[in-house]
Scaffold this motif. Structure first.
Motif: not given
Length: 866
Positions: A257, A264, A357
């Motif tokens: 991420i 996120r 996500i």
């Protein structure tokens, strides 16, 4: 020669640079004295800063800081930098660059990176094209930094003399470590909120409490860049978050991420707006076409939580009616709102094996916008009328409301189609409906094949987890008619909506897939020829060129300059790929040739200009069917609703020429005959009068959205792929020393890329570990050949390998060939040779004994026994 003449000569050279040997040759210098005078001349001009020494034997014209290349702007290009771990890079040009073709990457040597980092938007000065058409350049300016943070492994300074601690980036393309000054290794109070993203309260608390007094050596940290790199100084930064040990559960996802800069956490303003709009307006429901009460169903995977498409098929006189209902996300995400800006920033949902996500908050993605069973939901629908053979005759796009009759899964639908009595008894009212869907999908698939649509059935890996969330294996994703019927229905709806909007002449976003580059087609033809296959192109058109530099070199030397052959535009069609895919179906080489065919094609992207979709053989195509997880679909919904609410009818009649492939007639360019429009002249005139000066979305903004979403799509795909590879490596950690059956995917100059047959795990067999011989890479035949015994390794070969080692940081597996496999192969690989007196003598003393006859064992680098 005067100073002005020498400077002028260097300025006229490619890139404003000239080498010592080049100047000697062009000036026709003789003995050592003349050459020594040239070096003194260059040194004097360098000392006076009229020239700059670029390399050991290379001089160039100096430029002021921030200035562009000498001359005009014709040799400048803007694009995104992709670095290689060896230091060089490639710049992918942004759309609309006049100096290079879209998709033509520009090579950047290591000494021309000029402090840029992976993913940065840069300005490049182009050099003249090479003989093979490839481009090279130098970075003259970094226009936009894309690495506000870098995730990596923390290492303390080794001595008091060190300038600070270091963080080795997790992204191996960043070859420079990040320097962390003493005191900047512990996240401070100001780390809670940064410009690029918002840290979660839980993560921030953990960083402060657990790691404040803990040894950070070997832990994964997130670093904020405080000082960008220069050609002589590494980047500097400060730790803003400690993620934990790389072996800890869930840390791998957090690494991905942050590495790919994926937003996120939704800002509070976005969440508040989502809660405020997440309700069904009775007045809006009353004004829409009512599809409630029909046996409309959603069909998705078992783990799916957002259902953005629902379908139904019913028979009519002479054919079928296909209804595709898509969640009306645009009713809740209004243009310019906080929700809209956040969705545009994300561009797409990102799906990891164990989490997702989302592009939109859960209040929308899994609640009010999700077509959950037995709940009223707003939709934008495409109702298609098809004949008995599955050809679309007409369609209508309307705003509607549905109530899904059931939430079906691919597994359940497949069981129904396979005749599973238990599943059929569970859904008695839907068995006939599902069978009718399959019947129509089969016919639609046949029509699509007739026009040349390519359908690669490549295996996709699926990560399996146990009850504790630990990975337990990698399997092949099963693609049944349950999946394919949904694909066929969505493709049809996408084409109808795209053609309707295009016919009305309003700016819109299209999903385009351009023709393959001639160079890649030629490369594929060469590889396929090794397996005895061809696309059927015939004689390839080539252009013969001579480089000016080679003509200058040969002048007065009595020899002709070399002639280079460059492939020109090739009349390749999707039908050629489709026929070859059919020929190799079920053959041992199907896997590798399908992989090579896919590599030869361009990457699909979003564009404001319709250029057709090569792989689908579709003249017009867009993305309309997934607005919950893709921003371009949301844009198409807004455009469609603006047209409908302005009074433009959503109906269209499909003519036969509109169903034909745009690449059926390659001699007429990409599109062939101009197809007749679907919509009536009256509706086209109405749309033109309403939106001539102010379209639903201006074309320039549509272009910008297309560029942005193409980038976010690639970012998400790269993150998803990389995490799967990381988990594969983690899964193989306990299997070092085991033997596997493998397929050679791609021989290269540094070894064999192989894929394990049962696990869909890839790795490398280094060329210097291949046993019993010295092997070399032959680029012209794309194979690795043993110099002494002639053993050959080609793409598609079946081999037995042993997992030797795991390079965890690089996320790579290293294998070696099993000796028994090599020995068996030598029986056919070694060419027959006539025995001579010398060879018989050597055989008598054992010098000519082939390695296959020796004791079976495995060898490592340089023949050392392991």
């Amino acid at each position: 020669m005067t100073d002005r003449e020498l400077i002028s000569r260097i300025a006229r050279s490619p890139g404003g640079k000239a080498g010592y040997k080049q100047l000697v040759r062009e000036l026709g210098l003789g003995g050592g004295r003349e050459r020594r005078l040239l070096l003194e001349h260059l040194a004097r001009l360098t000392a006076s800063r009229q020239l700059t020494k670029v390399d050991r034997e290379m001089w160039g014209i100096p430029r002021a800081p921030g200035s562009t290349a000498a001359g005009t702007r014709d040799n400048l290009m803007a694009g995104r930098l992709d670095l290689h771990r060896d230091g060089f890079g490639f710049v992918r040009p942004n759309a609309g660059q006049a100096s290079v073709r879209v998709g033509e990457d520009v090579f950047i040597p290591p000494n021309e990176i000029n402090g840029a980092m992976q993913g940065d938007q840069v300005l490049v000065e182009l050099e003249p094209p090479k003989a093979d058409g490839r481009r090279q350049g130098r970075i003259v300016r970094v226009m936009e930094r894309r690495n506000a943070t870098v995730v990596g492994m923390f290492h303390y300074a080794r001595s008091d003399r060190s300038m600070g601690h270091t963080v080795v980036p997790f992204d191996e393309r960043m070859s420079q470590s990040i320097l962390i000054p003493p005191g900047a290794e512990i996240p401070g109070e100001g780390a809670a909120v940064t410009q690029h993203r918002v840290l979660g309260a839980e993560a921030l608390a953990r960083s402060k409490s657990e790691h404040a007094d803990r040894d950070l050596e070997g832990l994964i940290v997130d670093v904020e860049i405080t000082s960008w790199p220069t050609p002589t100084r590494p980047p500097m930064g400060r730790v803003i978050e400690v993620l934990g040990d790389p072996e800890d559960f869930g840390v791998d996802v957090e690494m991905m991420i942050r590495k790919h800069q994926l937003p996120r956490i939704f800002p509070e303003a976005v969440l508040a707006e989502a809660r405020a709009v997440a309700h069904l307006d009775p007045e809006e429901v009353a004004g829409r076409q009512d599809f409630r009460g029909l046996p409309i169903v959603t069909i998705d995977g078992e783990t799916a939580k957002d259902f953005d498409d629902a379908v139904m098929v019913r028979e009519r006189a002479g054919g079928y009616e296909l209804q595709v209902h898509i969640a009306d996300v645009s009713e809740y995400v209004r243009e310019g709102s906080d929700l809209d800006l956040e969705a545009r920033l994300r561009g797409t949902s990102v799906y990891f094996p164990d989490r997702a996500i989302p592009m939109l908050p859960q209040e929308l993605s899994t609640d009010i916008c999700s077509l959950r069973p037995n709940e009223d939901r707003l939709v934008l629908s495409c109702i298609m009328q098809l004949d008995g053979d599955g050809r679309i005759e007409s369609y209508e796009i309307v705003e509607g409301v549905i109530r899904s009759a059931a939430r079906m899964t691919y597994t359940a639908v497949h069981a129904i189609l396979e005749g599973d009595e238990q599943t059929r008894a569970e859904y008695p009212a839907l068995v006939t409906e599902i069978e009718r869907m399959q019947g129509l999908a089969v016919k639609m698939n046949k029509r699509r094949e007739e026009r040349g649509s390519i359908d690669f059935d490549l295996p996709e890996p699926v990560i399996e987890f146990d009850e504790q969330g630990q990975m337990r294996g990698v399997t092949r994703a099963e693609r049944t008619w349950a999946n394919r019927l949904i694909e066929e229905f969505m493709l049809a709806a996408n084409e109808c909506v795209a053609t309707w909007v295009e016919d009305l002449g309003v700016p819109s976003i299209y999903r385009i897939h351009e023709k393959p580059e001639p160079r890649r087609v030629v490369q594929f033809e060469e590889l396929a020829a090794g397996f005895g296959y061809s696309l059927g192109l015939g004689a390839l058109p080539v252009k013969r060129i001579q480089m000016k530099s080679e003509r200058r070199e040969s002048y007065g030397q009595g020899r002709k300059p070399r002639v280079h052959e460059v492939a020109e535009d090739i009349a390749v069609t999707p039908k050629m790929y489709q026929k070859l895919a059919a020929r190799i179906e079920g053959k041992p080489e199907e896997r590798i040739l399908s992989y090579l065919m896919l590599r030869s094609l361009r990457q699909a992207r979003y564009s404001e200009t319709n250029e057709g979709h090569f792989a689908l053989a579709a003249p017009t195509y867009t993305h309309f069917t997934s607005p919950i997880r893709r921003y371009p679909d949301l844009i198409v919904h807004r455009i469609a609703k603006a047209l409908l609410r302005a009074g433009v009818a959503g109906r269209g009649e499909v003519t036969r020429d509109r169903q034909a492939s745009p690449w059926t007639h390659p001699n007429e360019g990409n599109y062939g005959p101009s197809p007749a429009p679907h919509t009536s002249a009256r509706e086209r005139q109405k749309a033109e009068e309403l939106f001539a000066t102010e379209p639903p979305i201006p074309e320039q903004e549509v272009k910008q959205i297309g560029d942005e979403t193409s980038q976010t799509e690639r970012r998400a795909a790269e993150a998803e792929r990389e995490l799967v590879e990381w988990k594969k490596v983690r899964f193989m950690q306990d299997r070092v020393g085991e033997e596997f059956a493998a397929l050679v995917l791609n021989p290269a100059k540094f070894g064999l890329f192989v894929e394990l047959t049962d696990l869909f795990v890839e790795g490398l067999v280094p060329i210097d570990t291949l046993p019993g011989d010295r092997y070399t890479w032959r680029e012209n035949t794309h194979e690795i050949v043993g110099e002494r015994w002639g053993r050959r390794f080609r793409a598609g070969d079946r081999v037995q390998v042993i997992l030797d080692r795991i390079l965890a940081q690089e996320r790579k597996l290293q294998f070696s060939i099993v000796e028994e496999e090599r020995a068996a192969g030598l029986k056919t690989a070694r060419p027959a040779a006539k025995k001579t007196k010398s060879s018989r003598k050597k055989a008598k003393h054992g010098d000519a004994q082939p390695p296959a006859a020796k004791a079976k064992r495995r060898f490592g680098k340089k023949g050392r026994r392991r």
